[in-house]
Design a protein around this motif. Sequence first.
Motif, PDB file in Angstrom:
ATOM      1  N   ILE A  72      -1.860  11.110  -8.934  1.00  0.00           N
ATOM      2  CA  ILE A  72      -2.275   9.888  -9.782  1.00  0.00           C
ATOM      3  C   ILE A  72      -1.462   8.880  -9.519  1.00  0.00           C
ATOM      4  N   LEU A  73      -0.278   8.892  -9.811  1.00  0.00           N
ATOM      5  CA  LEU A  73       0.712   8.006  -9.225  1.00  0.00           C
ATOM      6  C   LEU A  73       0.838   7.292  -7.996  1.00  0.00           C
ATOM      7  N   PHE A  74       0.775   8.282  -7.037  1.00  0.00           N
ATOM      8  CA  PHE A  74       0.591   7.724  -5.627  1.00  0.00           C
ATOM      9  C   PHE A  74      -0.751   7.076  -5.293  1.00  0.00           C
ATOM     10  N   GLY A  75      -1.792   7.854  -5.923  1.00  0.00           N
ATOM     11  CA  GLY A  75      -3.241   7.295  -5.393  1.00  0.00           C
ATOM     12  C   GLY A  75      -3.472   6.327  -6.097  1.00  0.00           C
ATOM     13  N   GLN A  76      -2.794   5.792  -7.292  1.00  0.00           N
ATOM     14  CA  GLN A  76      -3.368   4.522  -7.824  1.00  0.00           C
ATOM     15  C   GLN A  76      -2.219   3.337  -8.018  1.00  0.00           C
ATOM     16  N   SER A  77      -0.993   3.861  -7.856  1.00  0.00           N
ATOM     17  CA  SER A  77       0.093   3.030  -8.105  1.00  0.00           C
ATOM     18  C   SER A  77       1.274   2.542  -7.064  1.00  0.00           C
ATOM     19  N   LEU A  78       0.878   3.002  -5.883  1.00  0.00           N
ATOM     20  CA  LEU A  78       1.655   2.913  -4.671  1.00  0.00           C
ATOM     21  C   LEU A  78       1.312   1.975  -3.866  1.00  0.00           C
ATOM     22  N   GLY A  79       2.176   0.689  -3.620  1.00  0.00           N
ATOM     23  CA  GLY A  79       1.986  -0.283  -2.799  1.00  0.00           C
ATOM     24  C   GLY A  79       3.160  -1.235  -2.920  1.00  0.00           C
ATOM     25  N   PRO A  80       3.083  -2.168  -1.887  1.00  0.00           N
ATOM     26  CA  PRO A  80       4.548  -2.996  -1.968  1.00  0.00           C
ATOM     27  C   PRO A  80       4.406  -3.962  -3.017  1.00  0.00           C
ATOM     28  N   SER A  81       3.674  -4.426  -3.851  1.00  0.00           N
ATOM     29  CA  SER A  81       3.480  -5.193  -4.950  1.00  0.00           C
ATOM     30  C   SER A  81       3.466  -4.528  -6.315  1.00  0.00           C
ATOM     31  N   GLN A  82       3.581  -2.987  -6.327  1.00  0.00           N
ATOM     32  CA  GLN A  82       3.132  -2.196  -7.364  1.00  0.00           C
ATOM     33  C   GLN A  82       4.639  -1.548  -7.689  1.00  0.00           C
ATOM     34  N   ASP A  83       4.855  -1.049  -8.972  1.00  0.00           N
ATOM     35  CA  ASP A  83       6.047  -0.471  -9.513  1.00  0.00           C
ATOM     36  C   ASP A  83       5.508   0.994 -10.044  1.00  0.00           C
ATOM     37  N   LEU A  84       6.304   1.963  -9.572  1.00  0.00           N
ATOM     38  CA  LEU A  84       5.803   3.338 -10.033  1.00  0.00           C
ATOM     39  C   LEU A  84       6.724   3.476 -11.407  1.00  0.00           C
ATOM     40  N   VAL A  85       7.591   2.470 -11.958  1.00  0.00           N
ATOM     41  CA  VAL A  85       8.474   2.975 -12.967  1.00  0.00           C
ATOM     42  C   VAL A  85       7.667   2.829 -14.399  1.00  0.00           C
ATOM     43  N   TYR A  86       6.894   1.564 -14.462  1.00  0.00           N
ATOM     44  CA  TYR A  86       6.184   1.371 -15.522  1.00  0.00           C
ATOM     45  C   TYR A  86       5.050   2.394 -15.653  1.00  0.00           C
ATOM     46  N   SER A  87       4.290   2.769 -14.496  1.00  0.00           N
ATOM     47  CA  SER A  87       3.152   3.700 -14.546  1.00  0.00           C
ATOM     48  C   SER A  87       3.640   4.938 -14.898  1.00  0.00           C
ATOM     49  N   ALA A  88       4.707   5.425 -14.446  1.00  0.00           N
ATOM     50  CA  ALA A  88       5.319   6.787 -14.841  1.00  0.00           C
ATOM     51  C   ALA A  88       5.474   6.907 -16.341  1.00  0.00           C
ATOM     52  N   LEU A  89       6.308   6.013 -16.817  1.00  0.00           N
ATOM     53  CA  LEU A  89       6.608   5.881 -18.109  1.00  0.00           C
ATOM     54  C   LEU A  89       5.564   5.723 -19.165  1.00  0.00           C
ATOM     55  N   TYR A  90       4.555   5.049 -18.750  1.00  0.00           N
ATOM     56  CA  TYR A  90       3.322   4.965 -19.543  1.00  0.00           C
ATOM     57  C   TYR A  90       2.588   6.012 -19.591  1.00  0.00           C
ATOM     58  N   ARG A  91       2.351   6.610 -18.348  1.00  0.00           N
ATOM     59  CA  ARG A  91       1.668   7.740 -18.190  1.00  0.00           C
ATOM     60  C   ARG A  91       2.201   9.062 -19.013  1.00  0.00           C
ATOM     61  N   PHE A  92       3.457   9.135 -18.946  1.00  0.00           N
ATOM     62  CA  PHE A  92       3.936  10.320 -19.506  1.00  0.00           C
ATOM     63  C   PHE A  92       3.810  10.344 -21.424  1.00  0.00           C
ATOM     64  N   SER A  93       4.031   8.779 -21.868  1.00  0.00           N
ATOM     65  CA  SER A  93       3.978   8.868 -23.286  1.00  0.00           C
ATOM     66  C   SER A  93       2.508   8.888 -23.487  1.00  0.00           C
ATOM     67  N   SER A  94       1.518   8.237 -22.937  1.00  0.00           N
ATOM     68  CA  SER A  94       0.128   8.577 -23.260  1.00  0.00           C
ATOM     69  C   SER A  94      -0.395   9.757 -23.411  1.00  0.00           C
ATOM     70  N   MET A  95       0.018  10.672 -22.236  1.00  0.00           N
ATOM     71  CA  MET A  95      -0.460  11.884 -22.172  1.00  0.00           C
ATOM     72  C   MET A  95       0.185  12.933 -23.192  1.00  0.00           C
ATOM     73  N   SER A  96       1.560  12.502 -23.669  1.00  0.00           N
ATOM     74  CA  SER A  96       1.963  13.271 -24.735  1.00  0.00           C
ATOM     75  C   SER A  96       1.217  13.231 -25.929  1.00  0.00           C
ATOM     76  N   VAL A  97       0.751  11.856 -26.504  1.00  0.00           N
ATOM     77  CA  VAL A  97       0.093  11.794 -27.410  1.00  0.00           C
ATOM     78  C   VAL A  97      -1.097  12.366 -27.503  1.00  0.00           C
ATOM     79  N   ALA A  98      -2.040  12.037 -26.066  1.00  0.00           N
ATOM     80  CA  ALA A  98      -3.401  12.750 -26.121  1.00  0.00           C
ATOM     81  C   ALA A  98      -3.332  14.109 -26.248  1.00  0.00           C
ATOM     82  N   LEU A  99      -2.186  14.986 -25.738  1.00  0.00           N
ATOM     83  CA  LEU A  99      -2.194  16.265 -25.904  1.00  0.00           C
ATOM     84  C   LEU A  99      -2.039  16.879 -27.459  1.00  0.00           C
ATOM     85  N   VAL A 100      -1.149  16.135 -27.986  1.00  0.00           N
ATOM     86  CA  VAL A 100      -1.021  16.322 -29.526  1.00  0.00           C
ATOM     87  C   VAL A 100      -2.197  16.159 -30.267  1.00  0.00           C
ATOM     88  N   VAL A 101      -2.781  15.045 -30.372  1.00  0.00           N
ATOM     89  CA  VAL A 101      -4.328  14.907 -30.687  1.00  0.00           C
ATOM     90  C   VAL A 101      -5.389  16.024 -30.367  1.00  0.00           C
TER      91      VAL A 101
END
Length: 387
Positions: free
Chosen positions: A335-364
């Motif tokens: 998902i990260l490489f397929g959506q967020s990889l590119g010269p003008s894109q940053d994986l750092v924000y995408s990775a941090l947001y992805r883990f936090s949102s996934m954790s909340v979704a799993l708990v609910v």
Amino acid sequence: MSTDAGSTTAGPADTKPADASTWSISRALRSFFKRTPRRSGAGPEAPAYHRLSENALRQCLRVAGGGTLGFIISQLMGWNYGVFFTVFPMFLLGMVPILNISIIRQFLGNVSVNALEVSLVVGLLKHMPVMMTLVVLGMFLFRFSLMAKGPLFLFGANGVLTLSILLHFASYPSVDLADLLASNFVASVLAVFIAMLMYTLFPDVEPRQPPPKSTKTKAQMRHETLMGGITATLSFVVFQVFDLQGSLSAQMATILVLFAMGYAGARVSARKRAIGTLLGCNLALIMQLLLYTQSNHFLLAIVLYWLGLLLFGREHILEGGGSGIGFGGMTTLGILFGQSLGPSQDLVYSALYRFSSMSVALVVTLLVMACLHYLLNLWEPTRLPES
């Protein structure tokens, strides 16, 4: 419906008549959702867990190679929805250890049905949210019913996953529905050809043993169907109401844990999924640091991506398959490489947001499943057996 695995070196579309050694798709998938127990102690047999058999090594190479090839093709062609092209090969090669015409029919048949369903539901009911939700509930219940019964497990599982993603994105006015459905169709067909190529390059060296048979009561099948269908529908509603268009990983997580077909299995799956996503995000961040200003060098990104898939693929095989730590890490990278990889894109924000949102979704999701598990066990027709 059964699928032949008597001779795994005969090619990806071998369809010999079924016999005593025949794999059924439901038994194959159920076995892959069971955890392989880790050995404890320092005895001579302990290191055996950490060694891959010849067949396991071949499957690991197939998963890593297939996921990487899908990523390369989607990037070179500049296609939209790159996540389809990265995740679909992993799903097809990782969830089932064999490939034949029956599996291919289920995988591709799901694409045609999904395209028709999404077109009709979004086109006719988009302005009637209550009616649309009821129809979506019916579609999810139908697929979880197939999964609970067994023979069409792959059709149901792939349908639930892709249908939830397609319905969510298709509901946004800014999304081109034709482009979305075309990308899903091309990615599915490409995943089949990639799988066939991987089985040709890395065939199994010995026949796979069929897993033990398992039986379910009518009440258990009803319990699993209602649990999965209602939870998947609530997930769809929540992501629609809160306008979570950028939380694809979280949405996939809420669906993948349902493949355990029960609350007890979902708890284990959710924990593994969270760990796998965390490791996948951290590995993506490490790759970003290694690439640094060289992220536009596509060859370097491919090598690191393949090594990451190989690492998580090994863990996926050692776990016994299913939506565990290894598969969670692989899909996170995809998902990260397929959506967020590119010269003008940053994986750092995408990775941090992805883990936090996934954790909340799993708990609910687990809270919802716990409530449904309790309520369904109060009713005799949906009560699980004591064992």
